[in-house]
Design a protein around this motif. Structure first.
Motif, mmCIF file in Angstrom:
data_model
loop_
_atom_site.group_PDB
_atom_site.id
_atom_site.type_symbol
_atom_site.label_atom_id
_atom_site.label_comp_id
_atom_site.label_asym_id
_atom_site.label_seq_id
_atom_site.Cartn_x
_atom_site.Cartn_y
_atom_site.Cartn_z
ATOM 1 N N ILE A 272 36.929 42.613 40.105
ATOM 2 C CA ILE A 272 38.184 43.335 39.826
ATOM 3 C C ILE A 272 38.475 44.314 40.975
ATOM 4 O O ILE A 272 39.600 44.417 41.458
ATOM 5 C CB ILE A 272 38.114 44.083 38.468
ATOM 6 C CG1 ILE A 272 38.223 43.067 37.326
ATOM 7 C CG2 ILE A 272 39.225 45.124 38.329
ATOM 8 C CD1 ILE A 272 38.073 43.651 35.942
ATOM 9 N N GLN A 273 37.404 44.966 41.414
ATOM 10 C CA GLN A 273 37.589 45.907 42.537
ATOM 11 C C GLN A 273 38.109 45.176 43.765
ATOM 12 O O GLN A 273 38.962 45.672 44.488
ATOM 13 C CB GLN A 273 36.259 46.584 42.851
ATOM 14 C CG GLN A 273 36.045 47.818 41.981
ATOM 15 C CD GLN A 273 34.683 48.436 42.205
ATOM 16 O OE1 GLN A 273 33.928 48.006 43.070
ATOM 17 N NE2 GLN A 273 34.372 49.438 41.396
ATOM 18 N N THR A 274 37.582 43.973 43.995
ATOM 19 C CA THR A 274 38.015 43.205 45.168
ATOM 20 C C THR A 274 39.469 42.743 45.016
ATOM 21 O O THR A 274 40.299 42.948 45.889
ATOM 22 C CB THR A 274 37.095 41.965 45.348
ATOM 23 O OG1 THR A 274 35.753 42.402 45.255
ATOM 24 C CG2 THR A 274 37.341 41.270 46.671
ATOM 25 N N VAL A 275 39.750 42.135 43.879
ATOM 26 C CA VAL A 275 41.091 41.563 43.672
ATOM 27 C C VAL A 275 42.161 42.661 43.613
ATOM 28 O O VAL A 275 43.238 42.528 44.192
ATOM 29 C CB VAL A 275 41.104 40.712 42.374
ATOM 30 C CG1 VAL A 275 42.533 40.284 42.017
ATOM 31 C CG2 VAL A 275 40.212 39.486 42.520
ATOM 32 N N PHE A 276 41.818 43.760 42.922
ATOM 33 C CA PHE A 276 42.822 44.807 42.722
ATOM 34 C C PHE A 276 42.640 45.990 43.681
ATOM 35 O O PHE A 276 42.982 47.118 43.353
ATOM 36 C CB PHE A 276 42.785 45.310 41.268
ATOM 37 C CG PHE A 276 43.255 44.291 40.262
ATOM 38 C CD1 PHE A 276 44.612 44.158 39.952
ATOM 39 C CD2 PHE A 276 42.363 43.442 39.626
ATOM 40 C CE1 PHE A 276 45.047 43.223 39.020
ATOM 41 C CE2 PHE A 276 42.791 42.508 38.694
ATOM 42 C CZ PHE A 276 44.136 42.389 38.393
ATOM 43 N N LYS A 277 42.113 45.711 44.883
ATOM 44 C CA LYS A 277 41.832 46.848 45.786
ATOM 45 C C LYS A 277 43.102 47.599 46.178
ATOM 46 O O LYS A 277 43.068 48.783 46.450
ATOM 47 C CB LYS A 277 41.014 46.400 46.999
ATOM 48 C CG LYS A 277 41.644 45.386 47.898
ATOM 49 C CD LYS A 277 40.762 45.167 49.129
ATOM 50 C CE LYS A 277 41.451 44.190 50.075
ATOM 51 N NZ LYS A 277 40.926 42.851 50.001
#
Lengths: 310, 291
Positions: free
Chosen positions: B232-237
């Motif tokens: 999620i952190q990667t996708v929604f950075k």
């Protein structure tokens, strides 16, 4: 517990389901090492009584003592369960396990060690000839083989009392004979008490003690001979020559008889009396058969005498 | 204690030898995999990419979402399948037979629960290994040791919860045909109740409430959270915290009940208390049924 007291003592046992009274105050006693036949018509209360004796069902009233322990009191039930083995009418072994696995499991439920189970297995196999089926899955066995496995599993912990609920029903005559022989040997050689229900009266006729119940009440008890004396009679079946009318003679001698398909069934006090009749009517008889009173007669007459059959 | 072990081992052996029962236990897992492969994955990827733009990481995140849901329902269906042994025993009067031995009623009952737990745990862990392998092979990062432990912990709780609920259901089932019907119903409904087939945000409010009050769905929430934190952190950075929260609420990674987000601790309490309540009630019912 003395020998006289009995290994199973049932006093005024009652069981009700709401308004319905399945067992209405029966009392009887089973001596250690005897073969006890518990008879009755379907719905007479046999299964309910057995379920109570096997600690499966709570009694409504009365007292049951098995091997010195009272059912339903303190640790009584647990002690009783260690002392009894049960073979139900229906097969309850695991179809996907082999006969040996089934028996091994059962032994483990009694906390027997593997060594003890092996030792007991030899003992039960000696009686029930398990060698040819021990590695077969129970689900693949024939009716007779299943029965052997059922009994073997029920006695793997060497119980003092073995309950057999119609153990030979549905078996072919040869298998029935084998199973019956194993049961008799167990009783005679190991002094195991056998509590048997059966619909085959010839099996009940070799019991030490017979009890008959009907509609929840005990209606007769005694040894097979005592019951035969009271409820059965010997008879002679006679077929006469066409030229002879036997009725005036039978009436004159005040003999009780029945006629069916030109065969006269004459009730006699003993086979000796039959011999006497045959001698007197010699020359008039075409064929004859002397029939001993059987446990079938006992059962039918008891049930008929004590009211309508359910 | 020894006899309990032997009874569990007997139950386990019979389950393993009943291939139909094993297949039925895993049926819904196969259904989820097929549904996901055929259309669920692409639908979700498209929806998220519409929100945040194209990214390779989206597919991995969606895979993790699906796997978290899949693991939560595996626990349910495998433990229910294992209780098939209890129903078989009841129908064939084997339970009756056991009661003529020194085995206590509690031992008999406990043996089915432990067996269901062992089978549920075995299949869930196997599924976890398989799924993790799939994730890594399809480009996800390998899970860290801590996350792996966290997932195993949640799986254990999930299997315990499923065992207790299924024990309760199995007590009212008397025949194998009824058990098959129950298996089919649970296998079909569980995917919806855990928000696996359709994300929770896509269903009407009253259905959302049903899902949120369904205790097993809380294990799915915890599993999603454990699996998806990094992705999620990667996708929604580049996304705002509101956007991230909205996504989490829509896809059942967090639950909002009575306008408050449910904390991890509260999810755990819901799972533990439900497990205890169903176990105690089931034991009471079993005792009453076998008086």
């Amino acid at each position: 517990m003395s020998e006289q007291q009995g290994i199973i003592q049932v006093t005024n046992l009652m069981k009700s389901y709401g308004e319905f009274e399945a067992v209405k105050g029966i009392s009887f006693s089973v001596k250690k090492g005897e073969l006890f036949a518990f008879l009755g018509t379907n719905g007479a209360g046999k299964s309910t009584t057995i379920d109570i004796l096997c600690t499966l069902l709570k009694k409504s009233a009365g007292e049951v003592i098995i091997d010195g322990y009272k059912i339903g009191e303190g640790v009584g039930n647990n002690h009783i369960r260690k002392k009894i083995g049960v073979v139900f009418q229906e097969s309850v072994l695991d179809e996907r396990l082999t006969v040996f696995e089934n028996i091994l499991n059962r032994g483990q439920f009694y906390n027997l060690s593997k060594h003890q189970i092996q030792e007991n297995y030899q003992f039960v196999s000696d009686y029930l000839k398990l060698d040819d089926i021990q590695n077969k899955k129970y689900g693949t066995l024939s009716g007779g083989q299943r029965r052997r496995a059922d009994i073997a599993r029920a006695i793997i912990h060497k119980p003092t009392i073995l309950f057999l609920d119609e153990p030979t029903t549905g078996l072919d005559p040869q298998t029935r004979l084998f199973v019956w022989d194993a049961i008799k040997r167990l009783q005679e050689e190991t002094n195991m008490t056998i509590f048997l229900t059966t619909h085959y009266m010839e099996e009940a006729s070799v019991a030490n003690q017979v009890v008959v119940i009907k509609e929840g009440r005990l209606v007769a008890e005694g040894t097979p001979n005592q019951l035969k004396e009271k409820y059965a009679f010997d008879s002679v079946h006679l077929e006469f020559k066409h030229t002879f009318d036997p009725e005036p003679w039978l009436k004159e001698k005040q003999l009780s008889y029945a006629l069916k398909n030109s065969i006269y069934t004459v009730r006699v006090a003993s086979t000796l009396e039959a011999y006497d009749i045959l001698k007197k009517l010699e020359g008039q008889i075409q064929s004859f058969e002397v029939v001993k009173g059987s446990m079938d007669d006992v059962f039918i007459n008891i049930i008929a005498e004590k009211g309508s059959v359910v | 204690m020894k006899s309990l072990f032997h009874l569990v081992s007997r139950n386990n052996k019979i389950y393993r030898r009943d291939r139909t029962l094993v297949f039925l236990s895993l049926l819904s897992v196969f259904i989820v995999i097929i549904l996901y492969a055929v259309f669920l994955q692409q639908t979700q990827v498209d929806a998220i990419q519409e929100m945040i733009g194209k990214s390779k990481a989206v597919k991995n995140m969606v895979n993790e979402w699906m796997i978290a849901g899949l693991l939560s329902i595996t626990a349910v269906t495998t433990t229910l399948g294992a209780f098939g042994i209890m129903i078989q025993d009841k129908e064939s009067k084997k339970t009756h037979d056991f009661l003529t031995t020194p085995l206590s009623r509690a031992t008999i009952q406990l043996s089915y629960v432990i067996n269901a737990f062992v089978i549920g745990l075995f299949f869930s862990l196997l599924a976890f290994v398989g799924c993790e392998l799939f994730l890594v092979l399809s480009g996800s990062e390998i899970l860290s040791g801590i996350v792996i432990l966290k997932v195993i912990g949640i799986i254990i709780l999930s299997v315990a919860l499923s065992s207790s609920i299924n024990l309760f259901l199995a007590l009212f089932i008397k025949t194998q045909s009824a058990a098959s019907t129950l298996n089919t119903i649970v296998g079909t409904v569980i995917g919806f109740l855990c928000g696996v087939y359709v994300p929770i945000g896509s269903v009407p409010n009253f259905v959302q409430n049903i899902i949120m009050y369904f205790p097993i769905s809380h294990t799915a929430v915890l599993l999603r959270d454990a699996f998806m934190t990094d992705s999620i952190q990667t996708v929604f950075k580049n996304a705002t915290p509101e956007q991230i929260l909205e996504y989490k609420k829509q896809f059942g990674i967090v639950y909002e009940m009575n306008d408050k987000l449910v904390s991890t601790t509260n999810h755990l309490w819901i799972i533990i208390i439900t497990t205890i309540v169903f176990t105690v009630v089931s034991i009471m019912i079993f005792k009453k049924q076998n008086k």
